[in-house]
Design a protein around this motif. Structure first.
Motif, PDB file in Angstrom:
ATOM      1  N   SER A 193       0.837  -1.203   0.000  1.00 14.48           N
ATOM      2  CA  SER A 193       0.000   0.000   0.000  1.00 14.48           C
ATOM      3  C   SER A 193       0.868   1.247   0.000  1.00 14.48           C
ATOM      4  CB  SER A 193      -0.941   0.023   1.213  1.00 14.48           C
ATOM      5  OG  SER A 193      -0.203   0.113   2.418  1.00 14.48           O
ATOM      6  N   GLU A 195       0.567   5.476   0.745  1.00 13.11           N
ATOM      7  CA  GLU A 195      -0.201   6.612   1.255  1.00 13.11           C
ATOM      8  C   GLU A 195       0.581   7.887   0.968  1.00 13.11           C
ATOM      9  OE1 GLU A 195      -1.533   6.205   5.305  1.00 13.11           O
ATOM     10  OE2 GLU A 195      -1.519   4.022   5.147  1.00 13.11           O
ATOM     11  N   THR A 196      -0.121   8.924   0.508  1.00 10.71           N
ATOM     12  CA  THR A 196       0.529  10.192   0.163  1.00 10.71           C
ATOM     13  C   THR A 196      -0.187  11.353   0.824  1.00 10.71           C
ATOM     14  OG1 THR A 196      -0.814  10.351  -1.857  1.00 10.71           O
ATOM     15  CG2 THR A 196       1.354   9.315  -2.055  1.00 10.71           C
ATOM     16  N   SER A 197       0.581  12.415   1.085  1.00  8.27           N
ATOM     17  CA  SER A 197       0.020  13.577   1.765  1.00  8.27           C
ATOM     18  C   SER A 197      -0.888  14.397   0.860  1.00  8.27           C
ATOM     19  CB  SER A 197       1.144  14.462   2.303  1.00  8.27           C
ATOM     20  OG  SER A 197       1.990  14.890   1.244  1.00  8.27           O
ATOM     21  N   GLU A 199      -3.210  13.914  -3.014  1.00 10.75           N
ATOM     22  CA  GLU A 199      -3.707  12.876  -3.912  1.00 10.75           C
ATOM     23  C   GLU A 199      -2.788  12.717  -5.118  1.00 10.75           C
ATOM     24  OE1 GLU A 199      -7.775  11.707  -6.387  1.00 10.75           O
ATOM     25  OE2 GLU A 199      -7.779  13.347  -4.928  1.00 10.75           O
ATOM     26  N   THR A 227       4.291   7.291   2.439  1.00 10.55           N
ATOM     27  CA  THR A 227       4.491   6.135   3.318  1.00 10.55           C
ATOM     28  C   THR A 227       4.118   4.879   2.554  1.00 10.55           C
ATOM     29  OG1 THR A 227       4.067   7.377   5.346  1.00 10.55           O
ATOM     30  CG2 THR A 227       3.800   4.986   5.461  1.00 10.55           C
ATOM     31  N   THR A 229       3.782   0.667   2.882  1.00 11.87           N
ATOM     32  CA  THR A 229       3.693  -0.468   3.794  1.00 11.87           C
ATOM     33  C   THR A 229       3.600  -1.745   2.985  1.00 11.87           C
ATOM     34  OG1 THR A 229       2.528   0.900   5.415  1.00 11.87           O
ATOM     35  CG2 THR A 229       2.415  -1.480   5.708  1.00 11.87           C
ATOM     36  N   SER A 248       8.460  -1.418   5.729  1.00 12.17           N
ATOM     37  CA  SER A 248       7.783  -0.146   5.464  1.00 12.17           C
ATOM     38  C   SER A 248       8.821   0.956   5.350  1.00 12.17           C
ATOM     39  CB  SER A 248       6.781   0.180   6.582  1.00 12.17           C
ATOM     40  OG  SER A 248       7.461   0.350   7.812  1.00 12.17           O
ATOM     41  N   SER A 250       9.019   5.560   5.026  1.00 10.45           N
ATOM     42  CA  SER A 250       8.409   6.883   4.880  1.00 10.45           C
ATOM     43  C   SER A 250       9.477   7.829   4.347  1.00 10.45           C
ATOM     44  CB  SER A 250       7.867   7.403   6.215  1.00 10.45           C
ATOM     45  OG  SER A 250       6.785   6.611   6.664  1.00 10.45           O
TER      46      SER A 250
END
Length: 406
Positions: A193, A195-197, A199, A227, A229, A248, A250
């Motif tokens: 997965s 994740e971004t700050s 879109e 980030t 994972t 993971s 970041s």
């Protein structure tokens, strides 16, 4: 008139009385005796719980305990939680241990009716659960059993790039590399997965059976926090291979800097946020020989090396030292200083594929560059081959998406 019938039971003779005679006999008996006989029957039929003394036998506790996985289960998934549940009661104690006596962490719910493990299990281990509970009838009950987890034929380590706290350019892909081939790519990809700050549209693509990359459709927005994972522990890769551990990272995206080289111009231009901030004379790969071209395509700065040694016996040089070197492909191309080619810098393309700069310009660019900065090359006869493990931007978006396993 009363009729009697003789019926054989187990080799003996039993008498059956016609119904009217039975009713007559019941009328003579005391009512209390009838009630006592019914109560005894209720206990004797094994209903558990209240209802007479069952001929002196104590009724069973109403609480019942079940477990998932069930006792004696084998090849249990190491990431599936262990659950023990009690019905019509509450737990007094629950413990799950491995064969070394180490206790598995877990917790009860607020009602003390369910216990769930809070950590993954180990591969190829035997576990024992033991639980006790008190029922709504006040009686105690207990439960125990064992089960075993899956034993992989092999465990496969994975690594993530960029690493923690890295700052990279707007062209940097996310790379997951496996130390052995992955047969079930879909299973591995489902565990990943991003994740971004802000879109960002992007997708995973398998570049080979040991590497899957994620890149955005367009360059990353500057200063994006990312980030990644990879929950790979317990994932079945196929062929008896399983994930060794979760990983993971970041990291952050830096400022937007892009290099553009149009080879016939003999110029290397540097852009920040779309504005030209530097324009250096250069000498690129020889125009006449496609094997020596600086190939067309979008690549990225892969390494920064203050000093590098270049060898190419095919073209008659070995142990050639150059400074301020930025690798832009695994095909052999760099941006670097080459004062030995000073006569052609800004005038003719005479290198063996690298972008040659004057020493001062090479140093200035080197100091400004960041790993992951895009380098866009146009104007050559040849294109960059899509055989490198860093070919992400050489593929159009539809081709990139087609390499997903999902």
């Amino acid at each position: 008139m009363n009729f009697r019938h003789n019926v054989r039971l187990g080799g003996g003779i039993a008498r059956m009385v016609e119904r009217r005679s039975l009713l007559k006999a019941a009328a003579i008996a005391a009512p209390a005796g009838v009630l006592a006989a019914c109560s005894g029957d209720d206990a004797a039929d094994g209903a558990g719980g209240s209802g007479g003394d069952g001929g002196g036998q104590e009724s069973r506790p109403v609480a019942s305990i079940t477990a998932d996985p069930k006792p004696d289960a084998t090849d249990v998934d190491v990431t599936s939680p262990v659950k023990l549940t009690v019905a019509e009661g509450t737990f007094d104690d629950v413990k799950v241990t491995n064969e070394d006596g180490k206790t598995v962490e877990g917790s009860l719910n607020e009602d003390k009716t369910e216990w769930v493990s809070g950590e993954p299990l180990g591969y190829g281990r035997k576990y024992t659960y033991a639980a006790s509970a008190t029922g709504s009838d006040g009686k105690k009950t207990s439960f125990d059993g064992t089960f075993g987890t899956v034993q992989p034929a092999s465990v496969v380590r994975a690594t993530l790039y960029p690493g923690d706290d890295a700052e990279v350019g707007v062209g940097q892909p996310i790379t997951v590399k496996f130390e052995a081939p992955v047969s079930d790519r879909a299973a591995a990809q489902r565990a990943l997965s991003v994740e971004t700050s802000t879109e960002v549209e992007g997708a995973w693509a398998w570049l080979n059976d040991q590497q899957v990359d994620w890149r955005p459709r367009e360059y990353w927005p500057a200063h994006t926090e990312v980030t990644v994972t990879a929950k790979l522990y317990g994932v079945n890769y196929g062929g008896g291979a399983y994930g060794k551990a979760d990983v993971s990272t970041s990291f952050r995206i830096g400022r937007n800097q892009v290099v553009k080289v149009h080879t016939p111009e003999h110029r290397m231009r540097v852009y920040r946020d779309g504005k030209e901030v530097a324009n250096y004379p250069c000498s690129n790969g020889e125009d006449a020989d496609p094997n020596l071209n600086t190939p067309n395509g979008t690549v990225i700065v892969m390494t920064k090396e203050p000093t590098s040694i270049f060898d190419n016996e095919q073209y008659g040089y070995t142990d050639v030292k150059k400074t301020w070197c930025c690798r832009i492909s695994n095909h052999g191309e760099y941006i670097h200083e080459n004062e030995e080619n000073a006569a052609n810098i800004g005038k003719a393309n005479t290198s063996h594929g690298c972008v040659n700069l004057f020493a001062a310009d090479a140093k200035a660019y080197f100091d400004s560059a960041m790993l992951g900065d895009p380098v866009e090359v146009t104007g050559s006869k040849a294109d960059f081959p899509t055989t490198s493990d860093v070919m992400d931007w050489l593929l159009d978006w539809e081709t990139w998406k087609s390499k997903s396993a999902l």
